[in-house]
Design a protein around this motif. Sequence first.
Motif, PDB file in Angstrom:
ATOM      1  N   GLU A  64       0.806  -1.212   0.000  1.00  0.00           N
ATOM      2  CA  GLU A  64       0.000   0.000   0.000  1.00  0.00           C
ATOM      3  C   GLU A  64       0.841   1.265   0.000  1.00  0.00           C
ATOM      4  O   GLU A  64       1.898   1.292   0.631  1.00  0.00           O
ATOM      5  CB  GLU A  64      -0.894  -0.004   1.237  1.00  0.00           C
ATOM      6  CG  GLU A  64      -0.169   0.185   2.585  1.00  0.00           C
ATOM      7  CD  GLU A  64       0.472  -1.072   3.171  1.00  0.00           C
ATOM      8  OE1 GLU A  64       0.520  -2.099   2.469  1.00  0.00           O
ATOM      9  OE2 GLU A  64       0.935  -1.025   4.316  1.00  0.00           O
ATOM     10  N   HIS A  76      -8.164  -4.564   1.873  1.00  0.00           N
ATOM     11  CA  HIS A  76      -7.103  -4.325   2.870  1.00  0.00           C
ATOM     12  C   HIS A  76      -6.144  -3.217   2.411  1.00  0.00           C
ATOM     13  O   HIS A  76      -5.877  -2.271   3.151  1.00  0.00           O
ATOM     14  CB  HIS A  76      -6.346  -5.628   3.116  1.00  0.00           C
ATOM     15  CG  HIS A  76      -5.237  -5.516   4.109  1.00  0.00           C
ATOM     16  ND1 HIS A  76      -5.403  -5.850   5.433  1.00  0.00           N
ATOM     17  CD2 HIS A  76      -3.961  -5.081   3.987  1.00  0.00           C
ATOM     18  CE1 HIS A  76      -4.265  -5.632   6.076  1.00  0.00           C
ATOM     19  NE2 HIS A  76      -3.375  -5.171   5.223  1.00  0.00           N
ATOM     20  N   GLU A  77      -5.638  -3.345   1.194  1.00  0.00           N
ATOM     21  CA  GLU A  77      -4.599  -2.396   0.760  1.00  0.00           C
ATOM     22  C   GLU A  77      -5.181  -0.998   0.475  1.00  0.00           C
ATOM     23  O   GLU A  77      -4.554  -0.001   0.787  1.00  0.00           O
ATOM     24  CB  GLU A  77      -3.837  -2.919  -0.466  1.00  0.00           C
ATOM     25  CG  GLU A  77      -3.234  -4.322  -0.318  1.00  0.00           C
ATOM     26  CD  GLU A  77      -2.305  -4.509   0.883  1.00  0.00           C
ATOM     27  OE1 GLU A  77      -1.882  -3.503   1.481  1.00  0.00           O
ATOM     28  OE2 GLU A  77      -2.024  -5.669   1.229  1.00  0.00           O
ATOM     29  N   HIS A  93      -5.585   0.699   3.694  1.00  0.00           N
ATOM     30  CA  HIS A  93      -4.376   1.281   4.294  1.00  0.00           C
ATOM     31  C   HIS A  93      -4.262   2.780   4.025  1.00  0.00           C
ATOM     32  O   HIS A  93      -3.485   3.463   4.692  1.00  0.00           O
ATOM     33  CB  HIS A  93      -3.130   0.573   3.771  1.00  0.00           C
ATOM     34  CG  HIS A  93      -2.700  -0.603   4.593  1.00  0.00           C
ATOM     35  ND1 HIS A  93      -2.541  -0.548   5.956  1.00  0.00           N
ATOM     36  CD2 HIS A  93      -2.371  -1.877   4.232  1.00  0.00           C
ATOM     37  CE1 HIS A  93      -2.132  -1.733   6.396  1.00  0.00           C
ATOM     38  NE2 HIS A  93      -2.034  -2.561   5.380  1.00  0.00           N
ATOM     39  N   GLU A 105      -1.551  -2.498  10.580  1.00  0.00           N
ATOM     40  CA  GLU A 105      -2.090  -3.787  10.098  1.00  0.00           C
ATOM     41  C   GLU A 105      -3.292  -4.252  10.923  1.00  0.00           C
ATOM     42  O   GLU A 105      -4.259  -4.780  10.388  1.00  0.00           O
ATOM     43  CB  GLU A 105      -0.997  -4.861  10.115  1.00  0.00           C
ATOM     44  CG  GLU A 105       0.200  -4.585   9.212  1.00  0.00           C
ATOM     45  CD  GLU A 105      -0.173  -4.397   7.751  1.00  0.00           C
ATOM     46  OE1 GLU A 105      -1.343  -4.576   7.391  1.00  0.00           O
ATOM     47  OE2 GLU A 105       0.730  -4.052   6.965  1.00  0.00           O
ATOM     48  N   ASP A 140      -6.244  -1.862  10.361  1.00  0.00           N
ATOM     49  CA  ASP A 140      -6.734  -2.035   8.993  1.00  0.00           C
ATOM     50  C   ASP A 140      -7.434  -3.386   8.816  1.00  0.00           C
ATOM     51  O   ASP A 140      -8.459  -3.479   8.148  1.00  0.00           O
ATOM     52  CB  ASP A 140      -5.566  -1.899   8.012  1.00  0.00           C
ATOM     53  CG  ASP A 140      -6.032  -1.943   6.566  1.00  0.00           C
ATOM     54  OD1 ASP A 140      -7.143  -1.439   6.295  1.00  0.00           O
ATOM     55  OD2 ASP A 140      -5.309  -2.484   5.721  1.00  0.00           O
ATOM     56  N   TYR A 158      -1.707  -8.666  12.528  1.00  0.00           N
ATOM     57  CA  TYR A 158      -2.938  -8.500  11.741  1.00  0.00           C
ATOM     58  C   TYR A 158      -4.134  -9.091  12.491  1.00  0.00           C
ATOM     59  O   TYR A 158      -5.056  -8.399  12.900  1.00  0.00           O
ATOM     60  CB  TYR A 158      -2.823  -9.212  10.384  1.00  0.00           C
ATOM     61  CG  TYR A 158      -1.805  -8.653   9.423  1.00  0.00           C
ATOM     62  CD1 TYR A 158      -0.445  -8.706   9.710  1.00  0.00           C
ATOM     63  CD2 TYR A 158      -2.185  -8.101   8.205  1.00  0.00           C
ATOM     64  CE1 TYR A 158       0.495  -8.221   8.818  1.00  0.00           C
ATOM     65  CE2 TYR A 158      -1.242  -7.607   7.302  1.00  0.00           C
ATOM     66  CZ  TYR A 158       0.085  -7.675   7.615  1.00  0.00           C
ATOM     67  OH  TYR A 158       1.003  -7.192   6.734  1.00  0.00           O
TER      68      TYR A 158
HETATM   69 ZN   LIG Z   1      -1.482  -4.436   5.461  1.00  0.00          ZN
END
Ligand SMILES: [Zn+2]
Length: 768
Positions: free
Chosen positions: A402, A433-434, A437, A456, A459, A523
């Motif tokens: 990202e 997800h990206e 970010h 992480e 997110d 994560y």
């Molecule tokens: Zn990530």
Amino acid sequence: MNKIKYGFTTLIFLFSAVVFAQDQEAEKTKEPGHLNQSKFKQLYEEFSTPNSYRSASGAPGHAYYQQQANYVMDIELDDKNHRISGSETITYINNSPDDLEFLWIQLDQNIREKDSKAKLKNGGGVPMAEQASAFAGKYMAEPFEGGFIIEEVKDASGKPLAHTINFTMMRIDLPKPLKSKEQVSFSIKWNYNIPNHTVNRARSGYEEFADGNRAYVIAQFFPRMAVYNDVEGWQNHQFWGNGEFALTFGDYEVNITVPADHILDATGTLQNRKEVYSKEMIKRYEKAKKSYDKPVLIVTQDEAVEAAKGFSEKKKTWKFKAKNVRDYGFATSRRFIWDMQAVKVGNKDVMAVSLYPKEGNPLWEEYSTKAVAHTLKSYSSHTFDYPYPKAISVHAKNQGMEYPMICWNYGRPNEDGTYSDRVKYGMISVIIHEVGHNFFPMIVNSDERQWGWMDEGLDTFMQYMAEQEFGELYPEAVAPNSAYPSRRGAPAKIVPYMAGDQSTISPIMSNPENVYQLGPNAYAKPATALNILRETIMGRELFDHAFKTYAQRWMFKHPTPEDFFRTMEDASAVDLDYYWRGWFYTTDYVDIGVKGIKKYYVTDKPSKKMLEYMEARNLTTADLPPLVYLADEDAEDFDSNLKGKAPSESSMTLKEYMMDNMTEAERKAVKEPKYFYEISYESPGGIPMPIIVEYTYADGSTENITYPAEVWRKNSEEVKMVMSSQKELTNIVIDPKLETADIDTTNNSWPKKEQESDFDQFKEKIKG
Ligand SMILES: [Zn+2]
């Protein structure tokens, strides 16, 4: 009257306690003392002291400052030799109260130097299994000759500046200190060999296709200012590969020169669309700006296939400007298909954009831009309106990375265009997800190199919510009658990690370089902790308000973990020290069980044991208001006549009390319980959590009671809860909906459910 009597009994009790302690000392059986080990202890030792830069509420303090770094860059890509070169002028604005005698610049590409120390950092021995690409890269390939070649570092007048390179960091020594509130401009010329990211496992680089063409995803490609702040001074921790980035906000003006037949998109707003787009592309772009429901192709697959047949010797320069971003990235190839649509975010339009080679289809034309648009809406609703003009998803094999306004994502169908559900959901999830970010850490700009979970974990938590919403919005994209199959976020999914070998797990509050498995640690576990906090501990209303407060307080700023922890309490009035300590600062786990259950009946005839209890405390019944006693059904001298009787039938004292103190109407209104239970709950796991219990009675009815986590404040190992009831209790289940990530559910029910052994199951199977 009662008050006096109670005071008296307390006095007697205290006196007897002293005598008791002396007796023990004589026998030398007293246990040694201990420090405050309560999970509920205030987090003062773990947290830094609030100050004028960061306030105790978790908000930026009145003296909060941050530095700024503005970049003007000319970049050129040499496609034939896969090299990149650039010259940049950085204007660094010192908003800190300190004078700086030197500046630190990040040279992340140096991790790919031929003799980089980063390759020698792992002491884990021979892995049992390894991906073929990683194995080949490590043991079979010639070392890649990467790393920055710094051609020159000059001041604003063109004079060379003294500089020292230490691995991935470069110190520039200023001829005179940069004073507080002043700025300095300097320029750097550089170049490097671009790695093939599919072979050399890099966060950026190129992929080479069978036709000789390449698709470039370029990032960490220019010398970048390190962060200087009130927490770290210079954040000049080396880049070892796992700990990501700590970056300063600034404005960018970037001109990127690539072969004339390339397509390119990047962080920022394109300044010369008419020079780099064809007339047809401009027409399509105008259409895309008004298309809110589906993407419009700017470059079609046929056009991309056609373009890939040539190799232009001519060049084209794409010019961009970006305001208030912490980094810069771009993607370019002649093989890219390009689509866009508009998304309403708040009261303005944002462009959702996708770039992908034909290898991504048919998956990418179907889902990429849809996922980008959905992410912008979903995340904005939980934080703040997405402030940038666009968000781009680029398909790059095996990538998930990202940058501001742009990211690289995996998810490639088979060569014949078919794909599994795993590939489809993997692709949608990585895009959410990206793109997500952009919010954490691109805008809420935490220090990734120190705290992986702050970007992480937050997110991945947001990703889980966005995925579930995606499944609801597009039911045709998920299996019939199913929710979106999120890989991380649901409490039960973190159980294997939290139940794992303690020597290979680390607390969430760890530097990413010190963690064995970053996936579950940075994560999944923080995402799950936040999900449980939202659904089970705080409730959505309190959590969402506090989370939004954090995002808005630290939007375009640099928060620390404490700023997050403090804000969540500050905006909710929920005391969370025990939660942060248990989930974030330790590797404890959740395991709550029902240990035992005892049945009691009311009597006014004290047993011998009860009288001893009184005597040990120097109490006689004469000192006290009339007492009712609870007789233990399992005790030897239990009077079986009491069984099944209501309290006033069993206890004259209680009956008299009611006659003296209640009117007839009041007596009629009270419910006299028949059963008293003392239920012992244990918590061998160490993380205090609410005890969520489903009680079932003999008539088949159920009752749900949630005892707050605070029940563990005085005794973290065992608590005894009292239940009175008119109905007989037949069954108890803890955490019936699996909300708490309890790692062992064999102790979650009473009567204990006989767990079939694997062998029994196997026998059943062969019998069947
Ligand atoms: Zn990530």
